[in-house]
Design a protein around this motif. Structure first.
Motif, mmCIF file in Angstrom:
data_model
loop_
_atom_site.group_PDB
_atom_site.id
_atom_site.type_symbol
_atom_site.label_atom_id
_atom_site.label_comp_id
_atom_site.label_asym_id
_atom_site.label_seq_id
_atom_site.Cartn_x
_atom_site.Cartn_y
_atom_site.Cartn_z
ATOM 1 N N LEU A 49 0.769 -1.463 0.256
ATOM 2 C CA LEU A 49 -0.073 -0.004 0.204
ATOM 3 C C LEU A 49 0.802 0.995 -0.143
ATOM 4 N N GLN B 273 2.495 2.062 -3.373
ATOM 5 C CA GLN B 273 1.039 2.395 -4.131
ATOM 6 C C GLN B 273 1.106 4.005 -4.188
ATOM 7 N N ALA B 274 1.038 3.801 -2.997
ATOM 8 C CA ALA B 274 1.157 5.253 -2.653
ATOM 9 C C ALA B 274 1.773 6.637 -2.899
ATOM 10 N N ALA B 275 2.787 5.869 -2.406
ATOM 11 C CA ALA B 275 4.377 6.730 -3.214
ATOM 12 C C ALA B 275 4.156 6.805 -4.653
ATOM 13 N N LEU C 148 -5.484 7.704 -2.428
ATOM 14 C CA LEU C 148 -5.090 8.703 -2.753
ATOM 15 C C LEU C 148 -4.843 7.232 -4.020
ATOM 16 N N GLY C 149 -6.286 6.758 -4.247
ATOM 17 C CA GLY C 149 -6.738 5.902 -5.373
ATOM 18 C C GLY C 149 -6.175 4.522 -4.483
ATOM 19 N N LEU C 150 -6.098 4.183 -3.448
ATOM 20 C CA LEU C 150 -5.824 2.834 -2.931
ATOM 21 C C LEU C 150 -6.457 1.562 -2.631
ATOM 22 N N LEU D 101 0.791 12.077 -7.557
ATOM 23 C CA LEU D 101 1.340 11.023 -5.180
ATOM 24 C C LEU D 101 3.143 10.619 -5.156
ATOM 25 N N VAL E 196 2.796 12.935 -2.252
ATOM 26 C CA VAL E 196 2.410 12.445 -1.118
ATOM 27 C C VAL E 196 3.304 11.508 -0.478
ATOM 28 N N TYR F 67 2.528 8.742 3.039
ATOM 29 C CA TYR F 67 1.199 8.151 3.174
ATOM 30 C C TYR F 67 2.315 7.065 4.352
ATOM 31 N N PRO G 275 1.203 3.940 6.354
ATOM 32 C CA PRO G 275 0.189 2.740 6.533
ATOM 33 C C PRO G 275 0.179 2.373 7.651
ATOM 34 N N ARG H 144 10.849 7.108 -5.251
ATOM 35 C CA ARG H 144 10.402 7.515 -5.624
ATOM 36 C C ARG H 144 11.069 8.194 -6.639
ATOM 37 N N ARG I 231 10.164 7.409 7.563
ATOM 38 C CA ARG I 231 10.298 7.269 6.316
ATOM 39 C C ARG I 231 8.865 8.641 5.139
ATOM 40 N N GLU J 123 10.482 11.268 2.730
ATOM 41 C CA GLU J 123 9.565 11.644 1.273
ATOM 42 C C GLU J 123 9.388 13.490 0.882
#
Lengths: 300, 273
Positions: A166, A169-171, B79-81, B100, B103, B105, B107, B130, B178, B182
């Motif tokens: 997840l 994917q969010a990244a 976030l399209g998850l 994204l 962003v 995130y 979890p 990323r 983390r 980002e």
């Protein structure tokens, strides 16, 4: 001693099979680490059983059996994904359905073509490493090179994805592509391993060395490297054992690697059963429950 | 795009529309996370129905609601998850899912396999994957950013520890590091306050406040209505649909809380308001 090591190498077939065994050992340990950390060991089993109809058809059509097996393996993973995304059936059940159906189809096809083609079902099931040709060696080298290069190039993305899908994917990582790519790598690895251990025992090569290394180190790349080393030692010593004691080679390799796992399980500095005796009490709740049941029966 | 704002069916309670006019830069691009008509179904179960709101940068926004209200679902859908049935989520006048990389995130801790063979350092460096780009190794800059993030959450001494050996609070701080690594504009945290120690809670809110002060967007799913809720500026109260959205005091109005929690909530409104 030295003579003992060199003697088998004078035979061409032993040279070929040792090269293939070492390559497959490295490949399986590295790719199998991904299966293990994603709790997908069953998927390795599923794909390996599913390649059977591909092998059989390729044989009947006189096509390349590696390609036949690979296509069947990919089709089976797609089917598993289709069943578990488009119905309430869970993934492990979907795997069970697909791989047993493919396996049954494979056995049926092979038994049917066996008469005309002089193929041996046992070679598919348990491998036939002593029968590898130089052509097979080259195919294995190519597959091993492709898989290892892809894993080195995509290491950080695959690590992120397998640890936290997840989050990845969010990244904005293309997680479905990464997942599909991983499935392809697994299918390629299994196809390359079939000659060594056959359909039934591939899973052992995929998970056992990685699991052994997991008990000894703490990072994914260390697990892959140590797993590959353990796997190479298992493959080579398994082959020598098979040569000197006339044992079937695939099972010999698997037994040696299971032996290494047992050693790590008992003596690992962080997790060993004997080095950490307090953990061996895991069995005691079961005993306690049985005792309490017996006590309850005695005193109504 | 900015012209449509007044027509949106926000159930806002004051504060949200004023801060907009502050900076002229914000007039040009809409730096709010704008959710319009968001509907999410899990197979046949309705999880969220027609949610519309616009989350402000520079403020701490909490998403609250009872169990199964769709709090995490709202965050994931943004976030399209999870698959969205209907609705749009935009930021800077573009779909959020197309940007994204802006962003970060975090979890829920329960979604993670903590037996995974990774060290604290490995996890923080995932925040740089990323930014590094495909086929590349981590740069010196990435290492410095990650180290600074780890230092900021007070976990620098733990960098070589396997993540499975950390306490719940330490694991949460590593994930926050983390997210910091980002260098995002929007920070989305899913229940970061569950099962953590007091020290971690202080560290988390200190950092989130800093981010908000730096005009970042900070969205936090928050399960309990304890004292922690006083840290938030704005609240989103959900129960499968939007019950209330706006600044904390107005959302925590007893009438809203009764609507959101069905009268079952034992709430200290004096403390929070």
């Amino acid at each position: 001693m030295f003579q003992l090591l060199l003697e088998p190498l004078q035979y061409d077939f032993m040279q070929r099979s040792l090269v293939v065994a070492v390559l497959v050992g490295i490949l399986c340990a590295v790719v199998g680490s991904y299966l293990m950390v994603q709790r997908l060991a069953l998927l390795g089993d599923a794909i390996s059983h599913s390649v059977m109809p591909g092998l059989a058809l390729a044989f009947a059509l006189e096509a390349n059996i590696f390609i036949g097996a690979f296509i069947a393996g990919v089709i089976s993973t797609l089917l598993i994904a289709l069943i578990h995304t488009r119905s309430p059936i869970k993934e492990d059940t979907a795997m069970g359905i697909v791989f047993s159906a493919f396996f049954a189809l494979g056995i049926t096809l092979i038994t049917t073509i066996q008469k005309d083609n002089k193929v041996d079902l046992n070679h598919f099931l348990f491998g036939n490493i002593l029968g590898v040709s130089w052509e097979d060696v080259i195919t294995t080298v190519v597959i091993a090179a492709i898989v290892v290069v892809i894993i080195v190039l995509l290491f950080k993305e695959l690590q992120f994805y397998t640890f936290d899908p997840l989050g990845a994917q969010a990244a904005g990582l293309p997680v479905n592509l990464l997942n599909f790519g991983l499935m392809i790598l697994i299918a390629l690895t299994i196809v390359a391993s079939l000659k060594v251990v056959g359909v039934i025992l591939v899973l052992a090569l995929l998970v056992t060395p990685g699991a052994t290394a997991y008990l000894l180190v703490k990072r994914l790349h260390q697990m892959m490297i140590l797993g590959a080393a353990i796997s190479v030692v298992s493959s080579v010593s398994g082959m020598y054992l098979s040569y000197y004691f006339n044992l079937p080679s695939g099972p010999a390799v698997v037994l040696v690697s299971a032996g290494f796992f047992t050693l790590a399980f008992l003596f690992s500095p962080q997790h060993g059963l004997l080095t950490h005796p307090q953990r061996s009490r895991a069995g005691s709740p079961l005993l306690r429950e049985i005792k309490s049941l017996l006590r309850a029966r005695r005193s109504p | 795009m900015t012209a449509m704002n007044p027509q949106l069916p926000y159930r806002s309670f004051g504060s949200m529309s004023q801060s907009e006019s502050k900076s002229p830069a914000q007039v040009m691009a809409d730096r709010r996370v704008v959710v319009e008509g968001l509907t999410v179904h899990y197979r046949t179960v309705r999880a969220l129905q027609d949610v519309s709101l616009a989350i402000q940068p520079g403020r701490l926004t909490g998403i609250i609601g009872p169990n199964g209200a769709g709090k995490s679902t709202l965050l994931k859908a943004m976030l399209g998850l999870v698959p969205v049935i209907e609705g749009t989520i935009t930021y800077d006048d573009r779909p959020l899912t197309e940007q994204l990389e802006r962003v970060a995130y975090v979890p829920q801790r329960s979604q993670i396999d903590w037996t995974y063979p990774a060290t604290v350092w490995d996890v923080v460096m995932m925040g740089r994957v990323r930014k590094s780009g495909w086929f590349r190794r981590f740069s010196t800059v990435s290492r410095k950013v990650a180290m600074a993030a780890l230092d900021r959450v007070g976990m620098a001494d733990y960098r070589d520890r396997p993540i499975g050996q950390l306490s719940g609070g330490q694991q949460q701080r590593v994930f926050l590091a983390r997210a910091l690594a980002e260098e995002a504009d929007i920070f989305c945290l899913d229940e970061p306050l569950t099962g953590i120690d007091q020290k971690t809670e202080t560290v988390i809110f200190d950092i989130l406040r800093e981010l908000a002060n730096a005009d970042k967007t900070v969205i936090v799913v928050n399960h309990d209505l304890g004292e922690a809720i006083t840290h938030f500026d704005d609240l989103v109260l959900l129960n499968r649909e939007l019950i209330a959205y706006g600044d904390r005091q107005s959302v925590l109005h007893p009438e809203n809380m009764h609507k959101g929690y069905g009268g079952m909530v034992n709430f200290f409104s004096t403390m929070a308001a």
